[in-house]
Motif scaffolding. Structure first.
Motif, PDB file in Angstrom:
ATOM      1  N   SER A  85      51.171  38.527 -10.388  1.00  0.00           N
ATOM      2  CA  SER A  85      51.181  39.825 -11.061  1.00  0.00           C
ATOM      3  C   SER A  85      52.542  40.483 -10.856  1.00  0.00           C
ATOM      4  O   SER A  85      53.334  40.056 -10.018  1.00  0.00           O
ATOM      5  N   ILE A  86      52.770  41.538 -11.636  1.00  0.00           N
ATOM      6  CA  ILE A  86      53.988  42.343 -11.517  1.00  0.00           C
ATOM      7  C   ILE A  86      53.576  43.803 -11.654  1.00  0.00           C
ATOM      8  O   ILE A  86      52.804  44.151 -12.544  1.00  0.00           O
ATOM      9  N   THR A  87      54.078  44.641 -10.765  1.00  0.00           N
ATOM     10  CA  THR A  87      53.837  46.076 -10.871  1.00  0.00           C
ATOM     11  C   THR A  87      55.021  46.706 -11.590  1.00  0.00           C
ATOM     12  O   THR A  87      56.170  46.477 -11.221  1.00  0.00           O
ATOM     13  N   ILE A  88      54.714  47.472 -12.628  1.00  0.00           N
ATOM     14  CA  ILE A  88      55.726  48.091 -13.480  1.00  0.00           C
ATOM     15  C   ILE A  88      55.652  49.606 -13.292  1.00  0.00           C
ATOM     16  O   ILE A  88      54.561  50.177 -13.276  1.00  0.00           O
ATOM     17  N   LYS A  89      56.819  50.220 -13.154  1.00  0.00           N
ATOM     18  CA  LYS A  89      56.875  51.670 -12.997  1.00  0.00           C
ATOM     19  C   LYS A  89      57.746  52.254 -14.100  1.00  0.00           C
ATOM     20  O   LYS A  89      58.806  51.722 -14.420  1.00  0.00           O
ATOM     21  N   ALA A  90      57.273  53.355 -14.696  1.00  0.00           N
ATOM     22  CA  ALA A  90      58.017  54.085 -15.721  1.00  0.00           C
ATOM     23  C   ALA A  90      58.186  55.520 -15.230  1.00  0.00           C
ATOM     24  O   ALA A  90      57.205  56.184 -14.902  1.00  0.00           O
ATOM     25  N   VAL A  91      59.446  55.984 -15.155  1.00  0.00           N
ATOM     26  CA  VAL A  91      59.761  57.332 -14.673  1.00  0.00           C
ATOM     27  C   VAL A  91      60.457  58.089 -15.802  1.00  0.00           C
ATOM     28  O   VAL A  91      61.427  57.591 -16.375  1.00  0.00           O
ATOM     29  N   LEU A  92      59.956  59.270 -16.103  1.00  0.00           N
ATOM     30  CA  LEU A  92      60.569  60.109 -17.133  1.00  0.00           C
ATOM     31  C   LEU A  92      61.905  60.623 -16.605  1.00  0.00           C
ATOM     32  O   LEU A  92      61.959  61.304 -15.583  1.00  0.00           O
ATOM     33  N   LYS A  93      62.994  60.272 -17.271  1.00  0.00           N
ATOM     34  CA  LYS A  93      64.334  60.632 -16.799  1.00  0.00           C
ATOM     35  C   LYS A  93      64.550  62.140 -16.737  1.00  0.00           C
ATOM     36  O   LYS A  93      65.214  62.634 -15.832  1.00  0.00           O
ATOM     37  N   SER A  94      63.995  62.880 -17.690  1.00  0.00           N
ATOM     38  CA  SER A  94      64.209  64.321 -17.718  1.00  0.00           C
ATOM     39  C   SER A  94      63.401  65.059 -16.644  1.00  0.00           C
ATOM     40  O   SER A  94      63.701  66.204 -16.328  1.00  0.00           O
ATOM     41  N   ARG A  95      62.388  64.381 -16.104  1.00  0.00           N
ATOM     42  CA  ARG A  95      61.559  64.987 -15.061  1.00  0.00           C
ATOM     43  C   ARG A  95      61.010  63.867 -14.185  1.00  0.00           C
ATOM     44  O   ARG A  95      59.900  63.374 -14.396  1.00  0.00           O
ATOM     45  N   PRO A  96      61.781  63.419 -13.175  1.00  0.00           N
ATOM     46  CA  PRO A  96      61.393  62.263 -12.358  1.00  0.00           C
ATOM     47  C   PRO A  96      60.053  62.398 -11.629  1.00  0.00           C
ATOM     48  O   PRO A  96      59.483  61.395 -11.215  1.00  0.00           O
ATOM     49  N   ALA A  97      59.529  63.598 -11.508  1.00  0.00           N
ATOM     50  CA  ALA A  97      58.210  63.763 -10.886  1.00  0.00           C
ATOM     51  C   ALA A  97      57.097  63.254 -11.815  1.00  0.00           C
ATOM     52  O   ALA A  97      55.960  63.069 -11.379  1.00  0.00           O
ATOM     53  N   TRP A  99      55.721  60.192 -13.663  1.00  0.00           N
ATOM     54  CA  TRP A  99      55.835  58.741 -13.681  1.00  0.00           C
ATOM     55  C   TRP A  99      54.449  58.101 -13.706  1.00  0.00           C
ATOM     56  O   TRP A  99      53.450  58.733 -13.395  1.00  0.00           O
ATOM     57  N   LYS A 100      54.415  56.844 -14.114  1.00  0.00           N
ATOM     58  CA  LYS A 100      53.189  56.039 -14.124  1.00  0.00           C
ATOM     59  C   LYS A 100      53.539  54.662 -13.597  1.00  0.00           C
ATOM     60  O   LYS A 100      54.668  54.178 -13.737  1.00  0.00           O
ATOM     61  N   GLU A 101      52.539  54.028 -13.027  1.00  0.00           N
ATOM     62  CA  GLU A 101      52.712  52.677 -12.489  1.00  0.00           C
ATOM     63  C   GLU A 101      51.479  51.864 -12.858  1.00  0.00           C
ATOM     64  O   GLU A 101      50.370  52.392 -12.856  1.00  0.00           O
ATOM     65  N   ILE A 102      51.698  50.599 -13.174  1.00  0.00           N
ATOM     66  CA  ILE A 102      50.596  49.717 -13.558  1.00  0.00           C
ATOM     67  C   ILE A 102      50.891  48.317 -13.024  1.00  0.00           C
ATOM     68  O   ILE A 102      52.052  47.898 -12.969  1.00  0.00           O
ATOM     69  N   THR A 103      49.846  47.622 -12.606  1.00  0.00           N
ATOM     70  CA  THR A 103      49.980  46.228 -12.196  1.00  0.00           C
ATOM     71  C   THR A 103      49.380  45.363 -13.287  1.00  0.00           C
ATOM     72  O   THR A 103      48.243  45.574 -13.707  1.00  0.00           O
ATOM     73  N   MET A 104      50.171  44.400 -13.738  1.00  0.00           N
ATOM     74  CA  MET A 104      49.710  43.485 -14.789  1.00  0.00           C
ATOM     75  C   MET A 104      49.741  42.055 -14.271  1.00  0.00           C
ATOM     76  O   MET A 104      50.647  41.662 -13.543  1.00  0.00           O
ATOM     77  N   TRP A 105      48.735  41.300 -14.672  1.00  0.00           N
ATOM     78  CA  TRP A 105      48.613  39.908 -14.268  1.00  0.00           C
ATOM     79  C   TRP A 105      49.461  39.026 -15.176  1.00  0.00           C
ATOM     80  O   TRP A 105      49.704  39.346 -16.337  1.00  0.00           O
ATOM     81  N   ILE A 106      49.854  37.901 -14.643  1.00  0.00           N
ATOM     82  CA  ILE A 106      50.604  36.901 -15.407  1.00  0.00           C
ATOM     83  C   ILE A 106      49.598  35.954 -16.052  1.00  0.00           C
ATOM     84  O   ILE A 106      48.665  35.479 -15.400  1.00  0.00           O
ATOM     85  N   LYS A 107      49.784  35.680 -17.323  1.00  0.00           N
ATOM     86  CA  LYS A 107      48.897  34.782 -18.057  1.00  0.00           C
ATOM     87  C   LYS A 107      48.982  33.385 -17.451  1.00  0.00           C
ATOM     88  O   LYS A 107      50.077  32.855 -17.229  1.00  0.00           O
ATOM     89  N   LYS A 108      47.816  32.783 -17.194  1.00  0.00           N
ATOM     90  CA  LYS A 108      47.781  31.454 -16.570  1.00  0.00           C
ATOM     91  C   LYS A 108      47.537  30.336 -17.574  1.00  0.00           C
ATOM     92  O   LYS A 108      48.112  29.267 -17.458  1.00  0.00           O
ATOM     93  N   LYS A 109      46.661  30.580 -18.546  1.00  0.00           N
ATOM     94  CA  LYS A 109      46.345  29.537 -19.515  1.00  0.00           C
ATOM     95  C   LYS A 109      47.475  29.413 -20.528  1.00  0.00           C
ATOM     96  O   LYS A 109      47.963  30.417 -21.037  1.00  0.00           O
ATOM     97  N   PRO A 110      47.856  28.186 -20.849  1.00  0.00           N
ATOM     98  CA  PRO A 110      48.907  28.021 -21.866  1.00  0.00           C
ATOM     99  C   PRO A 110      48.363  28.324 -23.256  1.00  0.00           C
ATOM    100  O   PRO A 110      47.157  28.258 -23.500  1.00  0.00           O
TER     101      PRO A 110
END
Length: 131
Positions: A85-97, A99-110
């Motif tokens: 998995s990878i945790t992704i964070k998005a922070v609003l530049k105009s107001r750094p307070a 922000w949101k964070e989400i963990t997404m899984w990596i696809k395993k099946k081809p």
């Protein structure tokens, strides 16, 4: 006289207008998992103070993740990445307070080597009358 009228017009008609601000941000993802060996678009929308939505880019949002690199809104995951998995964070530049964070899984099946045709999909639909 013309500059006075122009100034009066601006104050009367534009004085009440205020620039909308982003109140909050949300991930609106197109998938439930990330794919290795590709660019994964990370969609972040801003909810404006008037209730409307605005898609945000790297101009408004600072993206970061626990692994891999961003190019704009795209998280680039090399085909050799071994994490689950990878945790992704998005922070609003105009107001750094803000922000949101989400963990997404990596696809395993081809992905399948050959995708089904339109005819294959349509003939297997339940409830479809056969002639």
């Amino acid at each position: 006289m013309k500059p006075l009228l122009l100034s009066l017009f601006i104050v009367m008609f534009c004085g009440g207008l205020h620039a909308q601000q982003v109140d909050s941000i949300y991930f609106h993802l197109y998938t439930d998992s990330l794919k290795k060996g590709t660019h994964n678009y990370i969609n972040v929308d801003g909810k404006m103070s008037d209730g409307t939505w605005l898609p945000l880019t790297e101009k408004q949002v600072q993206f970061s993740s626990t692994a891999c690199e961003f190019s704009g809104n795209e998280l680039i995951i090399p085909s050799g990445y071994n994490g689950e998995s990878i945790t992704i964070k998005a922070v609003l530049k105009s107001r750094p307070a803000t922000w949101k964070e989400i963990t997404m899984w990596i696809k395993k099946k081809p992905d399948p080597a050959i995708l089904p045709t339109k005819e294959d999909v349509m003939k297997d639909r339940p409830g479809r009358k056969k002639h």
